[in-house]
Design a protein around this motif. Structure first.
Motif: not given
Length: 601
Positions: A131-138, A148-153, A173-177
């Motif tokens: 992911l080089s863009g953004s995912i937002k969940i509202k 099911d695999g690797d994640v690169t954010l 990136g600067n995440q809050t999870v």
């Protein structure tokens, strides 16, 4: 001598006459037998036809809604149902005079339809995610992304409570999870995380902050702070200003920080390089540190045990995405005949008998009507039974097949219902109250606006003014004016299918600045062209020859203000449809049946 010749002649004549009589008798007998056999064959085939008629009637009812038809009056055939655990055997016995023929088929409850995602699994991706863009969940309570695999954010995710991966997680990136879990290694450059669990190694650098961290392997701490860290392997505190509230390790600990480690326990050795910072340590092995630093307090306890419960592995239930599992549920099934002409199979639509139809012009020369036969000039050669779709005008077609064999939908709307396409679908302009299924790929482009059946609800599906009286009967209770939501009605787009062991299609491409009202289920890959909003859940199954999912655009999963009829992570709910049971009680026929010409089995 003459008398002897006469006797011989007479004997010859008698013999010939006897042989002729035998031939005549044999021929007569053969004719009688042939006649008898013909009558028996006639009775057999009539009885067989009656038995197969009964079996076809029962099969259709079972596969549609699970109902069990009775034997007709007057009796041409009888139907019997025998249950054995999870199987149901249907025996149909046909009659003709004194002949009986029985045929049978075995069914099981239809479990082929994929289970919906869990109520919190807003996005499930099989295969790597870059992911080089953004995912937002509202609006998603405890929203979860499972990979099911690797994640690169290197982009950003917002509104995500839990991120799980069966491989590695690498975050730049600067995440809050709140929760991170991985079966591989976890690398965190920035961001804030409440709980982090890894079956591999944990590495933090720069400004990463963690509440509670658990590593089955080693831990390298170069980030800003960790409140509590447990590591079954070794721990290396590399950051000069890194701090920890508590640190527990079964392996050795090496520290280069001048920050504070409030409490430290290790079963093996402790090494503090440089001056060190504030530290209170219990060490089971040897300790090496600058004893001139009075802020370092070490207590040696040979044989010290530091109990640490290993982290729980991430286990993901793979979701099967196969358009064929939904084919029998389609209200409008689109295919082409051997001549390449469009064939529409209609099922459970009020006002239209079930069956196969053509698309042609009505008596006013208006396009996009359903009828049994079409003339060479495109006019219906039989009465029209309903309107399939609306073009930009009454004289424009809304559905065509391009030179590459792709379905092209372009116009104002399609009759509400589940629409199933054999092949690739290009969904263009218009507003559609449909759930779309394609055995190939789906391309959403231009100004295409889709509302899944459960999302748009009763008014759009059952009381649509553009298609008066033409509604899917298994979704509409017109007496109570309620939508009978079902699992399939939560889906806006589903693409791809299995052919034997090979997966075909399954790629969904969403155009830029599009909003999808319903779940999106890509059997292979999901591609986003820009600022995409999905008001539902996302499944990317990677069942084909999928490469990594590389997302550079902005994808928003908006779960706010959802209608009551739409439950994106749950099966649809509702009363029994008019005239039948729910599809959830339907059956699926097992391959093979047999015929017994001697009576019932």
């Amino acid at each position: 001598m003459k008398k002897q010749r006469g006797a011989v002649s007479l004997l010859a004549i008698v013999t010939v006459l006897a042989l002729a009589a035998l031939v005549v008798l044999y021929g007569a007998r053969h004719v009688v037998l042939e006649h008898f056999n013909a009558q028996a064959q006639q009775r057999y085939h009539v009885a067989l036809g009656n038995a197969e008629e009964g079996l076809a009637l029962a099969s259709k009812a079972l596969e549609l809604d699970g109902s069990r038809p009775d034997s007709p009056e007057p009796t041409r055939y009888t139907l019997r149902y025998q249950e054995n655990e999870d199987q149901l055997r249907v025996i149909s016995t046909g009659f003709s005079d004194n002949s009986t023929v029985s045929v049978q088929r075995t069914f099981v409850r239809d479990t082929a339809t994929p289970p919906p995602p869990s109520s919190s699994n807003a996005m499930q991706i099989n295969h790597d995610l870059n992911l080089s863009g953004s995912i937002k969940i509202k609006g998603g309570k405890d929203a979860k992304i499972s990979v099911d695999g690797d994640v690169t954010l290197n982009g950003s995710i917002q509104g995500v409570d839990t991120l799980l991966a069966t491989g590695d997680i690498t975050i730049g990136g600067n995440q809050t999870v709140n929760v991170l879990g991985a079966n591989g290694n976890i690398y965190l450059r920035n961001g804030e995380y409440q709980r982090v669990s890894t079956l591999g190694n944990l590495t933090t650098v720069d400004s990463a902050r963690i509440g509670v961290a658990l590593a089955r392997g080693n831990a390298s701490v170069g980030g800003r702070h960790i409140d509590q860290l447990q590591a079954i392997g070794e721990v290396n505190v590399t950051g000069g200003a890194s701090s920890l509230g508590s640190l527990e390790a079964q392996g050795s600990v090496t520290s280069r920080t001048s920050g504070t480690i409030s409490t430290l326990k290790t079963e093996r050795n402790l090494t503090v390089e440089g001056w060190g910072g504030v530290m209170n340590a219990e060490v089971g092995g040897k300790a090496s540190y600058n004893q001139n630093n009075s802020s370092i307090k070490v207590r040696l306890e040979p044989g010290l045990k530091v109990p640490i419960t290993p982290p729980t592995p991430v286990t993901l239930q793979r979701v099967r995405v196969d358009a064929n599992d939904y084919e029998r549920l389609a209200h409008y099934h689109f295919s082409r005949d051997t001549a390449g002409k469009i064939l529409v199979r209609v099922r459970s639509v009020h006002g239209i008998p079930d069956g196969d139809y053509r698309v042609g012009k009505n008596a006013n020369n208006h396009e996009n009507y359903l009828c049994r036969t079409v003339r060479s000039d495109g006019r219906c050669d039989s009465p029209t039974v309903g309107r399939l779709c609306q073009g930009f005008s009454d004289w424009n077609r809304c559905l065509e097949v391009d030179s590459k064999g792709n379905w092209v939908l372009n116009g104002e709307s399609l009759a509400p219902g589940l629409a199933w396409f054999d092949g690739n679908l290009q969904a263009g302009n218009g507003t559609y109250y449909n759930s779309f299924f394609a055995s190939g790929d789906i391309l959403n482009k231009d100004r295409h606006l889709v509302y899944a059946l459960n999302y748009i609800g009763y008014a759009g599906v059952c009381a649509n003014a553009a298609y008066p009286g033409q509604y899917p009967t298994d979704y509409c209770n017109t007496h109570t004016q309620q939508l009978l939501g079902q699992t399939s009605g939560n889906i806006a787009y589903l693409a791809g299918h299995y052919q034997d062991s090979r997966y075909i299609g399954g790629n969904i491409t969403l155009g830029s600045s599009n909003t999808v009202h319903g779940n999106v289920m890509a059997g292979n890959r999901l591609n986003s062209g820009g600022s995409t909003v999905i008001k539902g859940y996302v499944t990317v199954a990677s069942q084909g020859a999928a490469s990594s999912n590389n997302w550079g655009g902005s994808t928003t999963i908006d779960l706010t203000n959802l209608p009551d009829s739409f439950k994106p992570g749950q099966p649809g709910e509702g009363e029994q449809p008019e005239g039948g049971g729910s599809n959830s009680a339907a059956y699926r026929a097992l391959p093979g049946s047999w015929i017994d010409g001697g009576g019932e089995p």
